[in-house]
Design a protein around this motif. Sequence first.
Motif, PDB file in Angstrom:
ATOM      1  N   PHE A   6     -34.481 -17.236   8.450  1.00 21.04           N
ATOM      2  CA  PHE A   6     -34.823 -18.623   8.710  1.00 21.04           C
ATOM      3  C   PHE A   6     -34.734 -18.958  10.197  1.00 21.04           C
ATOM      4  O   PHE A   6     -34.635 -20.103  10.578  1.00 21.04           O
ATOM      5  CB  PHE A   6     -33.906 -19.550   7.895  1.00 21.04           C
ATOM      6  N   GLY A   7     -34.721 -17.914  11.029  1.00 23.98           N
ATOM      7  CA  GLY A   7     -34.580 -18.142  12.457  1.00 23.98           C
ATOM      8  C   GLY A   7     -35.863 -18.668  13.097  1.00 23.98           C
ATOM      9  O   GLY A   7     -36.943 -18.544  12.552  1.00 23.98           O
ATOM     10  N   TRP A   8     -35.732 -19.291  14.225  1.00 22.12           N
ATOM     11  CA  TRP A   8     -36.870 -19.738  15.020  1.00 22.12           C
ATOM     12  C   TRP A   8     -36.616 -19.317  16.434  1.00 22.12           C
ATOM     13  O   TRP A   8     -35.569 -19.645  16.961  1.00 22.12           O
ATOM     14  CB  TRP A   8     -37.020 -21.264  14.913  1.00 22.12           C
ATOM     15  N   PRO A   9     -37.458 -18.573  17.086  1.00 19.50           N
ATOM     16  CA  PRO A   9     -38.730 -18.032  16.581  1.00 19.50           C
ATOM     17  C   PRO A   9     -38.523 -16.935  15.534  1.00 19.50           C
ATOM     18  O   PRO A   9     -37.471 -16.302  15.520  1.00 19.50           O
ATOM     19  CB  PRO A   9     -39.344 -17.444  17.849  1.00 19.50           C
ATOM     20  N   PRO A  10     -39.547 -16.733  14.684  1.00 19.70           N
ATOM     21  CA  PRO A  10     -39.464 -15.669  13.688  1.00 19.70           C
ATOM     22  C   PRO A  10     -39.242 -14.319  14.362  1.00 19.70           C
ATOM     23  O   PRO A  10     -39.810 -14.062  15.413  1.00 19.70           O
ATOM     24  CB  PRO A  10     -40.839 -15.706  13.018  1.00 19.70           C
ATOM     25  N   LYS A  11     -38.390 -13.492  13.769  1.00 19.59           N
ATOM     26  CA  LYS A  11     -38.034 -12.227  14.405  1.00 19.59           C
ATOM     27  C   LYS A  11     -38.810 -11.063  13.820  1.00 19.59           C
ATOM     28  O   LYS A  11     -38.995 -10.970  12.608  1.00 19.59           O
ATOM     29  CB  LYS A  11     -36.540 -11.966  14.188  1.00 19.59           C
ATOM     30  N   LEU A  12     -39.231 -10.180  14.706  1.00 20.03           N
ATOM     31  CA  LEU A  12     -39.891  -8.964  14.256  1.00 20.03           C
ATOM     32  C   LEU A  12     -38.880  -7.820  14.185  1.00 20.03           C
ATOM     33  O   LEU A  12     -38.994  -6.909  13.381  1.00 20.03           O
ATOM     34  CB  LEU A  12     -41.031  -8.618  15.229  1.00 20.03           C
ATOM     35  N   LEU A  61     -45.917 -17.428   5.298  1.00 18.64           N
ATOM     36  CA  LEU A  61     -46.572 -17.538   6.611  1.00 18.64           C
ATOM     37  C   LEU A  61     -46.856 -18.992   6.974  1.00 18.64           C
ATOM     38  O   LEU A  61     -46.802 -19.388   8.128  1.00 18.64           O
ATOM     39  CB  LEU A  61     -47.896 -16.765   6.621  1.00 18.64           C
ATOM     40  N   MET A  62     -47.174 -19.804   5.936  1.00 13.71           N
ATOM     41  CA  MET A  62     -47.576 -21.198   6.181  1.00 13.71           C
ATOM     42  C   MET A  62     -46.390 -22.160   6.122  1.00 13.71           C
ATOM     43  O   MET A  62     -46.591 -23.379   6.149  1.00 13.71           O
ATOM     44  CB  MET A  62     -48.615 -21.629   5.129  1.00 13.71           C
ATOM     45  N   HIS A  63     -45.187 -21.620   6.006  1.00 19.89           N
ATOM     46  CA  HIS A  63     -44.019 -22.499   5.902  1.00 19.89           C
ATOM     47  C   HIS A  63     -43.939 -23.428   7.109  1.00 19.89           C
ATOM     48  O   HIS A  63     -44.130 -23.006   8.243  1.00 19.89           O
ATOM     49  CB  HIS A  63     -42.742 -21.654   5.806  1.00 19.89           C
ATOM     50  N   THR A  64     -43.664 -24.712   6.834  1.00 17.35           N
ATOM     51  CA  THR A  64     -43.700 -25.697   7.913  1.00 17.35           C
ATOM     52  C   THR A  64     -42.631 -25.419   8.971  1.00 17.35           C
ATOM     53  O   THR A  64     -42.899 -25.512  10.163  1.00 17.35           O
ATOM     54  CB  THR A  64     -43.478 -27.111   7.339  1.00 17.35           C
ATOM     55  N   ASP A  65     -41.423 -25.054   8.534  1.00 17.40           N
ATOM     56  CA  ASP A  65     -40.307 -24.977   9.480  1.00 17.40           C
ATOM     57  C   ASP A  65     -40.148 -23.620  10.151  1.00 17.40           C
ATOM     58  O   ASP A  65     -39.801 -23.550  11.322  1.00 17.40           O
ATOM     59  CB  ASP A  65     -39.000 -25.339   8.772  1.00 17.40           C
ATOM     60  N   PHE A  66     -40.349 -22.531   9.399  1.00 10.21           N
ATOM     61  CA  PHE A  66     -40.129 -21.235  10.054  1.00 10.21           C
ATOM     62  C   PHE A  66     -41.261 -20.254   9.796  1.00 10.21           C
ATOM     63  O   PHE A  66     -41.080 -19.056   9.893  1.00 10.21           O
ATOM     64  CB  PHE A  66     -38.770 -20.634   9.641  1.00 10.21           C
ATOM     65  N   TYR A 105     -45.443 -20.913  14.209  1.00 14.00           N
ATOM     66  CA  TYR A 105     -44.858 -20.360  15.428  1.00 14.00           C
ATOM     67  C   TYR A 105     -45.950 -19.946  16.406  1.00 14.00           C
ATOM     68  O   TYR A 105     -45.916 -20.310  17.591  1.00 14.00           O
ATOM     69  CB  TYR A 105     -43.967 -19.160  15.097  1.00 14.00           C
ATOM     70  N   LEU A 106     -46.944 -19.203  15.897  1.00 14.98           N
ATOM     71  CA  LEU A 106     -48.025 -18.744  16.772  1.00 14.98           C
ATOM     72  C   LEU A 106     -48.781 -19.937  17.363  1.00 14.98           C
ATOM     73  O   LEU A 106     -49.156 -19.929  18.535  1.00 14.98           O
ATOM     74  CB  LEU A 106     -48.985 -17.829  16.010  1.00 14.98           C
ATOM     75  N   LEU A 107     -48.966 -20.996  16.570  1.00 15.13           N
ATOM     76  CA  LEU A 107     -49.655 -22.181  17.078  1.00 15.13           C
ATOM     77  C   LEU A 107     -48.817 -22.888  18.133  1.00 15.13           C
ATOM     78  O   LEU A 107     -49.351 -23.411  19.108  1.00 15.13           O
ATOM     79  CB  LEU A 107     -49.976 -23.145  15.932  1.00 15.13           C
ATOM     80  N   SER A 108     -47.478 -22.860  17.947  1.00  9.94           N
ATOM     81  CA  SER A 108     -46.610 -23.524  18.923  1.00  9.94           C
ATOM     82  C   SER A 108     -46.701 -22.834  20.288  1.00  9.94           C
ATOM     83  O   SER A 108     -46.500 -23.456  21.325  1.00  9.94           O
ATOM     84  CB  SER A 108     -45.168 -23.544  18.424  1.00  9.94           C
ATOM     85  N   LEU A 109     -47.029 -21.546  20.287  1.00 15.16           N
ATOM     86  CA  LEU A 109     -47.166 -20.820  21.558  1.00 15.16           C
ATOM     87  C   LEU A 109     -48.327 -21.355  22.385  1.00 15.16           C
ATOM     88  O   LEU A 109     -48.310 -21.302  23.600  1.00 15.16           O
ATOM     89  CB  LEU A 109     -47.372 -19.321  21.296  1.00 15.16           C
ATOM     90  N   VAL A 110     -49.360 -21.836  21.681  1.00 21.04           N
ATOM     91  CA  VAL A 110     -50.482 -22.407  22.417  1.00 21.04           C
ATOM     92  C   VAL A 110     -50.443 -23.932  22.393  1.00 21.04           C
ATOM     93  O   VAL A 110     -51.448 -24.598  22.649  1.00 21.04           O
ATOM     94  CB  VAL A 110     -51.845 -21.905  21.867  1.00 21.04           C
ATOM     95  N   GLY A 111     -49.264 -24.481  22.056  1.00 21.72           N
ATOM     96  CA  GLY A 111     -49.051 -25.914  22.204  1.00 21.72           C
ATOM     97  C   GLY A 111     -49.574 -26.772  21.068  1.00 21.72           C
ATOM     98  O   GLY A 111     -49.790 -27.970  21.235  1.00 21.72           O
ATOM     99  N   ILE A 112     -49.831 -26.174  19.892  1.00 22.01           N
ATOM    100  CA  ILE A 112     -50.261 -26.987  18.754  1.00 22.01           C
ATOM    101  C   ILE A 112     -49.040 -27.320  17.901  1.00 22.01           C
ATOM    102  O   ILE A 112     -48.193 -26.475  17.654  1.00 22.01           O
ATOM    103  CB  ILE A 112     -51.326 -26.242  17.924  1.00 22.01           C
ATOM    104  N   GLU A 113     -48.964 -28.578  17.463  1.00 18.44           N
ATOM    105  CA  GLU A 113     -47.794 -29.024  16.703  1.00 18.44           C
ATOM    106  C   GLU A 113     -47.706 -28.390  15.328  1.00 18.44           C
ATOM    107  O   GLU A 113     -48.713 -27.979  14.758  1.00 18.44           O
ATOM    108  CB  GLU A 113     -47.846 -30.544  16.546  1.00 18.44           C
TER     109      GLU A 113
END
Lengths: 282, 306
Positions: free
Chosen positions: A44-50, B142-147, B152-160
């Motif tokens: 449940f970490g953020w960022p997701p870990k590889l 993969l589509m989980h809102t929180d983690f 995550y990948l979208l947050s890297l390019v600044g999308i909420e």
Amino acid sequence: MTFRTRRTLGRTALYLAVVVIVIFSATPLFWILLTSLKPNVDAFGWPPKLFFTPTLEHYGAALGLSGDTGKSVLPAFLNSIVVTLLTTLLALTTGTLAGYSLARLRPRGAGSITLGILAVRMLPPIALVVPMFQLAHTLRAADTITALIIPYTALSIPLATWMLYGFFLDLPRELEEAAIVDGCTRFEAFWRVMLPLAAPGLAATAVYTFLLPWNDLVFSLPLTTTNAVTLPVIASRARVEEGVLWGQLGAIASVMTIPVIIFTFLVQKYIVRGIAAGAVKQ
Amino acid sequence: MSQPPASLPSTAPRQLRPRRRWDALPYIFLAPAVLVLATTLIAPLFYNLGLSFQQVNLLEPENNRWVGLENYLWALRDPATRYTFGLTLGFTAVTVFFELLLGLGLALILNLSFRGNRFVRVLLLIPMMVSEVVAALSWRLLMHTDFGLINYLLSLVGIERQAWLGSSLAIPAIMVVEVWQHTPFVMLILLAGLQSLPRDVIEAGEVDGAGPIAQFRYIIWPLLTPIVLLALVFRTMFTLRVFTPVWVLTGGGPADQTMVIGVDIYRTAFRYYDFGKAATLSWILLIVTVIITLVYMRLLRREALS
């Protein structure tokens, strides 16, 4: 641009495209497999870990061996195995006999019977859940594995029949005739000569038949409640609870998926025959 | 040269069948399959047809009675059910369109020779072999809102962060899962089709100077059309009845936005215990499936004749 640089560019673009496709195709299953091996802190970490220290704790917890996180999925696992094995056995036996009959013994109306069996395969299973549910209750078989094995066998027979029909058609007829000339009855010719020759086809069909009872939710969800639940039912129920235990869910998903991946590699040659049964000429 | 004359195999089966008396063996072999299919699939189907003309509700059994076509009229008038029909058709159209488009692209790429081609081919088949439950769960993760990885990948390019499955994004999100899982099927039959095309015709095109695009447009596409239609029939039929991915991803929500007919049948039967209406919805799905199949078959025949 010279021919050579154009060629190199083309190759690079091709490999790039293949890599992107493979990543898109593999990531979802890879990620859930990875999650099943992650300690909870990392899941449940953020960022997701590889990268993380892998653990099998979720597999132990899912089986009820460790942790206090709920019931063991072992009974569901056993149900899945028994339902799948019995369905495969029954559908394969019935399908072998029917396929052999249609391919070699040619009963009257073989052509239309073959088409009819194919048409049955196109029925939407979801359109059958209501009568199946009532039937199971009438026969006092609700929430038993019998109530699952019967519809799964029926739904698997058309595919098994069709695949084996194709395999029997491909076998050389001369062997069968020779056996009869040598004094075998036609049943013996089937049992002693043709069946052993069809063994690879039987194996491929078995693997294909195993997918429906192993993967299906459409029948297992309405027809089971507690005693006869299979792995897909357990996995699908996680939807209801908030704070899903993704590690354990990942472990269940992985247990469901790994045999399928192994079988995919084993029967790759026959997959076209299975999925497009009757549609693409072999 | 060593091949026997073509007439030999076709006369052979008659020699296996003794002509003197009626022969039971073919029928004995066939009987179990036909009996199981008739009693377990065909009979329940018609029992269901009977149910669709009745009011049958487990919660109020005292009101059970024959109602004729009332259930069907209800289905055509009820706004929620009409939304379900529209959604199912729209969902199917969009999903199948993308499956065909991407499947064709993949088949063309995999038809080229490159290192690792065979391995990649099998690898790409895996999504269509795994359980729809597992497919849907993987994407939910993969589509989980929180983690989830996607946010995550979208947050890297600044999308909420997006609540993919809890908003109006749910329908396209389910479409993505469906396309991911079933495009390999289209790819596989189109690839089989591509490889069965006559080599010499394609080579003749090359000799005559057809570039890759002209080659596809004027040689490959016309030869491939029957197989594309076939993929279309199969995928349309199977997408119209979609249940599992929707059930696992959203359960029909949020606010019934993703209530396709498969989930509606399940809910009507096992939430509301209204077996009469569930049977009606089942038969509507069945009738639409049959009609679409017949239309495509006709198209296919016309294609084969021209």
